[in-house]
Each structure stands twice: as structure tokens, then as C-alpha cells.
Motif scaffolding. Sequence first.
Motif, mmCIF file in Angstrom:
data_model
loop_
_atom_site.group_PDB
_atom_site.id
_atom_site.type_symbol
_atom_site.label_atom_id
_atom_site.label_comp_id
_atom_site.label_asym_id
_atom_site.label_seq_id
_atom_site.Cartn_x
_atom_site.Cartn_y
_atom_site.Cartn_z
ATOM 1 N N PRO A 40 6.902 -1.006 -1.288
ATOM 2 C CA PRO A 40 7.707 -1.922 -1.983
ATOM 3 C C PRO A 40 6.541 -3.326 -2.028
ATOM 4 O O PRO A 40 6.782 -4.025 -3.278
ATOM 5 N N ALA A 43 0.980 -1.207 -3.508
ATOM 6 C CA ALA A 43 -0.262 -0.848 -3.089
ATOM 7 C C ALA A 43 -0.728 0.225 -3.732
ATOM 8 O O ALA A 43 0.167 1.476 -3.956
ATOM 9 N N ALA A 80 -0.555 -5.762 -5.114
ATOM 10 C CA ALA A 80 -0.437 -6.231 -3.660
ATOM 11 C C ALA A 80 -1.887 -5.971 -3.565
ATOM 12 O O ALA A 80 -2.546 -6.245 -2.415
ATOM 13 N N ALA A 82 -5.127 -2.635 -2.610
ATOM 14 C CA ALA A 82 -5.738 -1.385 -2.569
ATOM 15 C C ALA A 82 -4.549 -1.025 -1.415
ATOM 16 O O ALA A 82 -3.979 -1.983 -0.754
ATOM 17 N N ASP A 83 -3.873 0.226 -0.939
ATOM 18 C CA ASP A 83 -3.199 0.837 -0.264
ATOM 19 C C ASP A 83 -3.759 0.718 1.487
ATOM 20 O O ASP A 83 -4.698 1.272 1.696
ATOM 21 N N ILE A 84 -3.568 -0.469 2.526
ATOM 22 C CA ILE A 84 -4.251 -0.326 2.825
ATOM 23 C C ILE A 84 -4.159 1.013 4.107
ATOM 24 O O ILE A 84 -4.887 1.002 5.161
ATOM 25 N N PHE A 118 3.059 -11.188 -7.214
ATOM 26 C CA PHE A 118 1.423 -10.678 -6.681
ATOM 27 C C PHE A 118 0.252 -10.067 -7.357
ATOM 28 O O PHE A 118 0.602 -9.007 -7.785
ATOM 29 N N GLY A 122 -7.187 -5.536 -4.984
ATOM 30 C CA GLY A 122 -7.656 -4.376 -5.794
ATOM 31 C C GLY A 122 -6.390 -4.399 -7.040
ATOM 32 O O GLY A 122 -7.030 -3.549 -7.910
ATOM 33 N N GLU A 125 -8.548 -6.899 -9.112
ATOM 34 C CA GLU A 125 -9.542 -6.123 -9.675
ATOM 35 C C GLU A 125 -9.175 -5.708 -10.926
ATOM 36 O O GLU A 125 -9.625 -4.923 -11.953
ATOM 37 N N GLU A 145 -9.347 -9.938 0.011
ATOM 38 C CA GLU A 145 -10.129 -8.759 0.646
ATOM 39 C C GLU A 145 -11.440 -8.807 2.047
ATOM 40 O O GLU A 145 -11.288 -8.286 3.007
ATOM 41 N N PRO A 152 -13.850 -7.213 -1.966
ATOM 42 C CA PRO A 152 -13.291 -6.690 -2.939
ATOM 43 C C PRO A 152 -14.514 -4.983 -3.073
ATOM 44 O O PRO A 152 -15.935 -5.297 -3.532
ATOM 45 N N GLY A 153 -13.524 -3.909 -3.151
ATOM 46 C CA GLY A 153 -14.724 -3.187 -3.854
ATOM 47 C C GLY A 153 -14.688 -2.642 -5.251
ATOM 48 O O GLY A 153 -15.181 -1.483 -5.259
ATOM 49 N N TRP A 154 -14.255 -3.315 -5.601
ATOM 50 C CA TRP A 154 -13.433 -2.227 -7.136
ATOM 51 C C TRP A 154 -14.046 -3.125 -8.299
ATOM 52 O O TRP A 154 -13.864 -3.187 -9.237
ATOM 53 N N PHE A 290 -3.674 -7.045 10.415
ATOM 54 C CA PHE A 290 -2.797 -7.130 9.318
ATOM 55 C C PHE A 290 -1.575 -6.598 9.768
ATOM 56 O O PHE A 290 0.156 -7.520 9.464
ATOM 57 N N ARG A 294 2.905 -8.121 10.769
ATOM 58 C CA ARG A 294 4.305 -7.692 10.294
ATOM 59 C C ARG A 294 4.841 -6.625 11.102
ATOM 60 O O ARG A 294 6.404 -6.822 11.042
ATOM 61 N N LYS A 298 10.089 -6.878 14.258
ATOM 62 C CA LYS A 298 10.570 -4.973 14.363
ATOM 63 C C LYS A 298 10.725 -4.895 15.708
ATOM 64 O O LYS A 298 10.520 -4.284 16.094
HETATM 65 N N1 T1G Z 1 -1.349 -1.602 1.255
HETATM 66 C C1 T1G Z 1 0.186 -1.536 2.203
HETATM 67 N N2 T1G Z 1 1.027 -1.920 3.139
HETATM 68 C C2 T1G Z 1 1.345 -2.617 2.097
HETATM 69 C C3 T1G Z 1 0.493 -3.819 1.235
HETATM 70 C C4 T1G Z 1 -1.106 -3.319 1.332
HETATM 71 N N3 T1G Z 1 -2.160 -3.405 0.659
HETATM 72 N N4 T1G Z 1 0.589 -5.374 0.557
HETATM 73 C C5 T1G Z 1 1.570 -5.341 1.872
HETATM 74 N N5 T1G Z 1 1.945 -4.443 2.414
HETATM 75 C C6 T1G Z 1 3.478 -3.838 3.210
HETATM 76 C C7 T1G Z 1 3.343 -4.314 4.247
HETATM 77 O O1 T1G Z 1 2.425 -3.747 5.550
HETATM 78 C C8 T1G Z 1 5.060 -4.295 4.780
HETATM 79 O O2 T1G Z 1 5.379 -3.017 4.703
HETATM 80 C C9 T1G Z 1 5.678 -4.712 3.093
HETATM 81 O O3 T1G Z 1 4.274 -3.874 2.445
HETATM 82 C C10 T1G Z 1 5.357 -5.851 2.815
HETATM 83 O O4 T1G Z 1 4.550 -6.395 3.241
HETATM 84 C C11 T1G Z 1 -10.474 -2.206 -2.947
HETATM 85 C C12 T1G Z 1 -9.994 -2.372 -0.670
HETATM 86 C C13 T1G Z 1 1.835 -9.466 -0.994
HETATM 87 C C14 T1G Z 1 1.711 -11.360 -0.131
HETATM 88 O O5 T1G Z 1 -4.898 -7.640 1.157
HETATM 89 O O6 T1G Z 1 -1.213 -9.998 1.484
HETATM 90 O O7 T1G Z 1 -7.833 -4.197 -2.263
HETATM 91 O O8 T1G Z 1 6.282 -4.114 6.971
HETATM 92 O O9 T1G Z 1 6.035 -7.862 4.818
HETATM 93 O O10 T1G Z 1 5.731 -11.971 2.274
HETATM 94 O O11 T1G Z 1 -11.342 -4.183 -3.004
HETATM 95 O O12 T1G Z 1 2.227 -8.345 2.144
HETATM 96 O O13 T1G Z 1 7.967 -3.409 5.280
HETATM 97 O O14 T1G Z 1 6.466 -1.990 6.566
HETATM 98 O O15 T1G Z 1 3.345 -8.873 3.453
HETATM 99 O O16 T1G Z 1 6.534 -10.563 0.984
HETATM 100 C C15 T1G Z 1 -5.984 -6.491 -0.589
HETATM 101 C C16 T1G Z 1 -2.035 -7.709 1.177
HETATM 102 C C17 T1G Z 1 -6.500 -5.524 -0.247
HETATM 103 C C18 T1G Z 1 -2.960 -7.757 0.263
HETATM 104 C C19 T1G Z 1 3.750 -9.950 0.067
HETATM 105 N N6 T1G Z 1 -5.063 -7.130 -0.477
HETATM 106 N N7 T1G Z 1 -0.609 -8.334 1.006
HETATM 107 O O17 T1G Z 1 3.871 -10.357 1.326
HETATM 108 O O18 T1G Z 1 5.537 -8.914 2.151
HETATM 109 S S1 T1G Z 1 -7.934 -4.230 -0.272
HETATM 110 C C20 T1G Z 1 -3.928 -7.568 0.057
HETATM 111 C C21 T1G Z 1 -0.154 -8.876 1.260
HETATM 112 C C22 T1G Z 1 -8.119 -4.346 -1.679
HETATM 113 C C23 T1G Z 1 -9.591 -3.327 -3.212
HETATM 114 C C24 T1G Z 1 -9.924 -4.001 -1.426
HETATM 115 C C25 T1G Z 1 1.281 -9.566 1.614
HETATM 116 C C26 T1G Z 1 2.311 -9.984 0.130
HETATM 117 P P1 T1G Z 1 6.747 -3.377 6.377
HETATM 118 P P2 T1G Z 1 4.658 -8.248 4.275
HETATM 119 P P3 T1G Z 1 5.210 -10.700 2.295
#
Ligand code: T1G
Length: 714
Positions: A40, A43, A80, A82-84, A118, A122, A125, A145, A152-154, A290, A294, A298
Amino acid sequence: NVDHKLEPTSIQHSDVKAQEEVVTYEVNKQVAVIRMGSKPVNAVSSHLKSSIEEKVSEANKDTNVKAIVLMSAIPGFFIAGADITEFKPKTKTEDPTTRLPSRLEGSTKPIVAAIDGFCLGGGLETAMGCTARVATPNSRLGLPELNLGIIPGWGGTQRLPRLIGVKKAMELMLTMKPISGKEAHDLKLVDQLCESNQLLSTAIQLALSIDMSKNIKSLHRQDRLESKAELEQIFAHLEKMVDPRQPQQRQALNAVKAGVTRGGDEGLVAEEEESFNVHKPTAKALQHLFFAERATSKIPNVPAYNKKINSVGVIGGGTMGGGIAIACLENGIKVTLKEVNQKFLDAGLERIKNTFKSKLERKRINQKQFDAALNNLTGTISYEGFQTLDCVIEAVLEIVDLKKSVFKDLSKHCNKECILGTNTSTIDIESIASDLDCRDRIIGLHFFSPANVMPLLEIIRTSHTSNEIIAAGLQLSKQLRKTPVVVKNCVGFAVNRIFFPYGGAAGFLVDRGVHPYRIDKALKNFGFGVGPFRMSDIVGLDVGVMTSNSMKGAYSDRAYDGQLKQIMVDQKRLGDKVGRGYYIKGKPDEEGIADLIKASQNRANNPKPLKNQNEFTDADIQEILLLPVVNEACRVVQENLVYRVSDLDVASVMGMNFPRFRGGIVAWADVFLGAKKTFEKLDRLYQETGMEMFKPCEYLKKCADNNKSLESGL
Ligand code: T1G
């Protein structure tokens, strides 16, 4: 035929995701436009990463292509992060130049990131690895992060300081808050600003104008870093700012420092090492939270709710009712405030208006928002107009008969679809609803004070509450921008119930010789904003006594009140509202409370000290106060009152300010102690004191015996 039928099921679910083409490629005016469409939120999974890299490589080879634009096919999201869900603890460091941003930075043709929505972690980055960036003014860019216990790792710790300076870059990382496209443009993080409908054409034009022979990679820029003298000052200040309980903060700082002193390429290596060494328990706790946050909305079998809640009636204009009204008005919901007489109504309306006036003066809202909020507010002393309301929330005094009569009135004056909510914190909702034909519409909507500030909404369902009304409650919570936790009816619901032993254990420690201020200090050091005694002063000791009396009534076997609270109340030391409680206006009053503490200890049944007061470490005090809370949380799970264990983590963080970096009350025990140790520690306290609050409950014992986590829901 049979084979044909079997075919689809032979494909694993993960293969389906991997085979789906989520990245598209087209050439437009000699520019390769690469669009990411991984729902969605785009990621970056390993699959998305390799698809992007493939297309970039294709564009580099394509002789018809001069430049590249990287953009999203999903409205509202660039990437958004990297895929967490793919996160695993690293077993070795990797070559940082294989990361997506470094790969993009290695492109021989210019790449422009076109950002609309958004662009986080990553995602930012990746955008910084591109040659230039275009964004819409309302996009959200940031590096959150640290909020996941990682850094931040990238290349974020390297490229961001080189694009906007160390000071601002560290601010973005430490606050974890995204900035708007407009702010990013002011900081020169974004090269050009444009509206959504101009995004592609602007990006194409910019991409075609870039001369790669003159381009300096973000990783190698020097011109935007502060001077040496300034950097020294900035780093000295940051050294003092980082929180030792959150090691990821120091690690981000280390990586930034390494890059600034040794250059971007070595900085990338340093960043990889710091990433590898992140404190794994903190990362685990924060990533758990995290997904936990969310998951709370549900709820199985709850139908979709397709309406908006436009109007809410609030009954009672006191502190809670007023706060609820403000929360609604701030989110565009019309409010009808009802009081018993004109005098109370005027006072209630005045309080609400004053809150908005003060917001306007402090520039938290503008004149338009101020006018809109007040236009949406009306007052009444009758039930006139209640027939058309979508929802009513009762916040009258905590008197059973009074609440019952309110709901009797509501059953007559509201329409048959109206949500009938009660904000009670101590009264059994089942009893309020028992003999009314609208009992399927009665629901607990428990706000936390101040109701317009605290992010949690407890939604309580009785044995009669319908799934449609639960759906409506979840919708209300969404409109109020709060996180809901749905709990089945019990005394104290989730938060007050699991935390009642917290105050009890604090009283217990005082009666065994530990000073309240020492206890407050230990819990502050744990990460709470304030300790339990300071909290009592803020809430009001009389309110505390009322709540703990109702808990004592329901859970008498494991309640312990201590004597001090009652002595304080008898002395009219009711807390901040009268200027003095355990503290005087928030300042210690050692002398003033010394005799009261002595009196409490004399009155206590069993003043035998567990050990000498000076021998209690912070960890001892923290565990004595918090392990009984974990135990009570496990009882709530045992009684099947919540839909998942992690709901209690969210409830503790959002309702009690339990430190997020510890993952929530149950996750803390799981991650930092483990079920077995939690059991042993509680059991030892129980053996030493004979106090039931420490006696491990069945669920906790079962998890420990079976070597399962407390989150397992065994
Ligand atoms: N990875 C996997 N799933 C994610 C995701 C992510 N990064 N971000 C969101 N989702 C899923 C979430 O679990 C939900 O799933 C759906 O998307 C909608 O999200 C290399 C390693 C962007 C502000 O920390 O802050 O990059 O519950 O309900 O209110 O250095 O999602 O529907 O099954 O939150 O519109 C850094 C995390 C990652 C941002 C949107 N990024 N995301 O908010 O929707 S680490 C983050 C958010 C990284 C690098 C490192 C928010 C959003 P489901 P939502 P929303």
C-alpha cells in the motif's frame, strides 16, 4: 482439467507478490519514467529494490534515453521506507555501496526523484541518492528510523548532513518528525517545488537540464556543511542531547560524525557498522509497537462503517466533557453541550471557548479554524435537537443512578442509530445498560485527561454492544485522530485496570521505607515523564482515592493502598489543583511530608523493610512497581478481555505514557526480561512479601513453563 484446477494453488503466496510487476517503465521526451506501484505504501522490499535497479540499468543502456525520472504510481506515497516486515537481525555487515541509493547515485544518466506524498526513511535516502529532487509543497519528508530503534542505514546519516547541514539533519533524525515539501525546498533538500499536476513535466524538464559532467554526488558535497568551528559546537551540544536509554540516538550521531570527519565514503562504512550494532532489544521493542499500533483497530466480525460522524452531543461540561467537546471541535465535528442548568452550561461553554482563544493567541490555530470551531459549538439545558445527533457521549459525575437516568433519557430523545457512549472510568457499563432497549447501542468511550491531548481512546463493549456500534466507535476514534483499543467490559477497563497495582506497589514501598521522591526518580529514569507521586499531584489525590476504591472493590485480593494517600487527603494536600500534594507546585517539600510519611509507615500493617532504603537500586524500584502491572496485564489476557496481547502495549504507551522505547508493558517484560525471568522475579517478591499482587497469574506461569513469550497469547 484436474491439473488446470490445481495450478493456482501450487503457487506460494510470497511467489505471487514476487511475480507481480510493480515497477513500470516508459520513455517520455527522451526521459525514462520509472513508476513504483508496490501497495500500500511503496515500502522497499528486496523485490522492489531489484525491480527499480533493473529499470535504471535498462535506462542507462537505452540509447534513446537521456535522463531518468523516478516516481510513484501510488497517490500520497513516494516511498514509506524500507519494508519493515522484511527486517531481520543482521548477522554480518554488508557492503554499503550495494544499497539502492548508492546504486542510483552510480547512474551515468541523471535521475530526478519526483516526490508527491510520504517520502520517509529509506524513501528519502533513495531520493537523496538521485541527482536532484522535485516535490509538491505538501509532501512529507523525513528520517523516522530512530523511532524503530535503528538508524538511517542507506546513507541517510551521510547524505542528509551534506544536503542541509549537520544541525538540521540531526534535528530531523532526533525529532523523527517529517517536514513538508515546502520546508524541504527552503532547506535546499528539494531542488524544485511544483503542484501535483505539474510533477512529471517539471521533473522531466529538470532531468533534461542536468549536466552530469558538472554534477557532484550528494555523498561528496562539501558546500552545505557547517564550518569546523560551528561543527565543534554543534557536536558538543548533541553529545549532551542524546538519551543514553535510546542507544540508536548515539549511534546516529556517531555515524554522522564519522562521515563529516572522514568523508562520505568512509561515512557509509561507519554507518553500516553502527547499524549492525544497534541495540537489538530496543529495536525489537519499537518495531513491535509499530505494528501493534496499527493492529488495534482490526476487530473480527466488525462490519465496515461507511458513514462519517458529523454531530456529537456531550453531556456534562466539566473537565472531561469539555475536553471531549474540544477534541470533536478540533476535528470538524459539531458539538451540542448539555448541562443541568444555565449557570453550569455557561461555565462549560466559557472553558471551551477560552481553550480555543488561547490556541489562537499561541498561533496553534488560525482565525478561520477558530471561527469554524466556535460556530460548530452549541449549548443546551434540554434534550432539544438530540433526535438528529449521530453520537452522544455522557460525561456526568460518577454516580450510578445519575448515569442510569441519563441513559433512560437518551433512549427516549435520540434516534435509533445514535451511538450512546459513556465516558465513565469506574462504573460498570453493563449495569447502566441492563434494562434499556437501546443497550446494543451503549458503548464505553473512555478518554484520558486531557481528552483533547491524550492519543488513546478505550472502546468498551458490553455483552450487548453490537458490532455495528463497535465499528462506529472505531470510526469516531479515527475522526478524532486517536488510537482505539477495544476492551470487553471489566472494572478499570484496560489502562486503569492493569495500572492499579502500580500505585499500590508505590504505596507498599513507601510503607517499607522508600521515599516517594526516590520512587519518582527511579520511574523517571525508566522513561516515564513523571513518577507515580508527581502524577498523583497532577491528577488530584481525591480522584486517585476514588479510582483506587473502585479497583479495591473489584480486586480486593491484590489491592494495596498504603496509608500515605489517605493521610495526604486528610491534610487537604490534594495535589496541584490546591497548590500542594506530595510536592508544592511541582517542587519537593521534604520537610512538609516527612512526618506524614512517618505516620503512614506507623499505620501500615507490615512495616518490615524488604531491605535498607539505600540498597534499593533503580531497577529494584522499577520492577517492584511494574512487574505487578505486567502480572495484571497477563490476567486481562487470561480473562480474554482484549483482542490481542499487544493492545495492552499500545494502551500502556498511549494511556499511561509508558516509555515507547520499551515497547509497551508486556513487550517490555518479554523483550528485556523474558517470560521465565518475569515469573521468577514476581514469584520471589511474592515469597518475600506474601502480597497477592506479586503472585504470578496462571497465564504468566503457563508462558514461563512452556518457554513462550507473553505476547504469544498462549
Ligand atoms: N514497511 C512495511 N509496511 C509498512 C511500512 C513500511 N515501511 N509503512 C507502512 N506500512 C504498512 C502498515 O503496517 C500498514 O499495514 C499500511 O502500510 C498502511 O500504513 C533503510 C531501514 C507512511 C506515515 O518508519 O510512518 O527505511 O496495517 O496505517 O496512516 O534507513 O505508515 O494496513 O496491514 O501507517 O497512511 C522507515 C513507517 C522504515 C515509516 C502512512 N519508515 N510508516 O501512514 O498508513 S526503516 C518509516 C509510517 C528504513 C532505512 C530504514 C506510516 C505512513 P496494514 P498506515 P498511514
